[in-house]
Write an enzyme that holds these catalytic residues in place. Structure first.
Site, PDB file in Angstrom:
ATOM      1  N   ASN A 138       0.877  -1.175   0.000  1.00 11.25           N
ATOM      2  CA  ASN A 138       0.000   0.000   0.000  1.00 11.25           C
ATOM      3  C   ASN A 138       0.917   1.228   0.000  1.00 11.25           C
ATOM      4  O   ASN A 138       2.123   1.115   0.206  1.00 11.25           O
ATOM      5  CB  ASN A 138      -0.987  -0.010   1.170  1.00 11.25           C
ATOM      6  CG  ASN A 138      -0.311   0.019   2.519  1.00 11.25           C
ATOM      7  OD1 ASN A 138       0.550   0.854   2.776  1.00 11.25           O
ATOM      8  ND2 ASN A 138      -0.694  -0.902   3.386  1.00 11.25           N
TER       9      ASN A 138
ATOM     10  N   ASP B 114       1.174  -8.096   1.176  1.00 10.93           N
ATOM     11  CA  ASP B 114       1.961  -7.090   1.908  1.00 10.93           C
ATOM     12  C   ASP B 114       2.197  -7.529   3.358  1.00 10.93           C
ATOM     13  O   ASP B 114       3.329  -7.524   3.845  1.00 10.93           O
ATOM     14  CB  ASP B 114       1.221  -5.752   1.852  1.00 10.93           C
ATOM     15  CG  ASP B 114       2.050  -4.564   2.299  1.00 10.93           C
ATOM     16  OD1 ASP B 114       3.290  -4.652   2.315  1.00 10.93           O
ATOM     17  OD2 ASP B 114       1.443  -3.529   2.614  1.00 10.93           O
TER      18      ASP B 114
ATOM     19  N   SER C  87      -3.036  -6.203  -7.162  1.00 16.23           N
ATOM     20  CA  SER C  87      -4.356  -5.552  -7.128  1.00 16.23           C
ATOM     21  C   SER C  87      -5.557  -6.491  -7.201  1.00 16.23           C
ATOM     22  O   SER C  87      -6.688  -6.040  -7.155  1.00 16.23           O
ATOM     23  CB  SER C  87      -4.505  -4.479  -8.222  1.00 16.23           C
ATOM     24  OG  SER C  87      -3.724  -3.344  -7.901  1.00 16.23           O
TER      25      SER C  87
ATOM     26  N   GLY D 170      -6.523  -8.782  -5.056  1.00 18.00           N
ATOM     27  CA  GLY D 170      -7.072  -9.163  -3.757  1.00 18.00           C
ATOM     28  C   GLY D 170      -8.009  -8.091  -3.254  1.00 18.00           C
ATOM     29  O   GLY D 170      -9.024  -7.777  -3.877  1.00 18.00           O
TER      30      GLY D 170
END
Length: 171
Positions: free
Chosen positions: A25, A35, A123, A125
């Protein structure tokens, strides 16, 4: 030299590669999904490196479509390349921003002399990008943007749905 594109269903944090790409992010300070997994497995070294980036060049965070590298901490990889994917929008075409994530990550990988790079499905998820379209953009962009020295690009997907989506564009 032709770059090999491979597909693996598994855990991206277990990939023994020169660079693993993190679907980060903009804060660079960890989050959920890929992440969070990279930050947890990589340990505090990654967070410390991200905090240093925020304190220097990226005070407002990393812009969508851009990429930056840090240590990989305790991961088997040598580097983590953090890239911020766009949130999917039915009202606005953000495909170029998603493609930029793959291009910029490969540019950084080449600067790091990385021969092997592992990508997640950026992107697709929590950011809501439709998996089939995300796979298409990923594979087409990587095929068109491979950098000298990068011998293998792995697309590492978590589940069977991801494997099927990427396989359709890799075959």
């Amino acid at each position: 030299m032709t770059t090999r594109l491979t597909l693996i269903q598994g855990d991206i944090t277990e990939q023994d590669v020169d660079a693993v790409v993190n679907a980060a992010n903009s804060s660079l300070l960890g989050g959920g999904g890929v992440d969070g997994a990279i930050h947890r497995r990589g340990g505090p070294e990654i967070l410390a490196a991200c905090r240093a980036l925020r304190a220097s060049h990226y005070g407002k965070g990393l812009a969508t479509g851009q990429a930056v590298a840090t240590t990989a901490g305790r991961l088997p990889a040598r580097h983590v390349i953090h890239t911020v994917g766009p949130r999917w929008s039915p009202a606005e075409d953000r495909s170029e921003l998603l493609a930029s994530c793959y291009r910029e990550s490969l540019r950084i990988a080449a600067e790091l002399d990385a021969r092997t790079v592992a990508f997640p499905a950026i992107s697709t998820g929590i950011y809501g990008w439709p998996l089939d379209d995300g796979a298409r953009i990923a594979v087409e962009t990587v095929r068109g943007a491979v950098r000298a020295g990068v011998e293998e690009v792995r697309f590492v997907v978590f589940d069977e749905r991801g494997r099927v989506a990427f396989a359709a564009y890799l075959d």
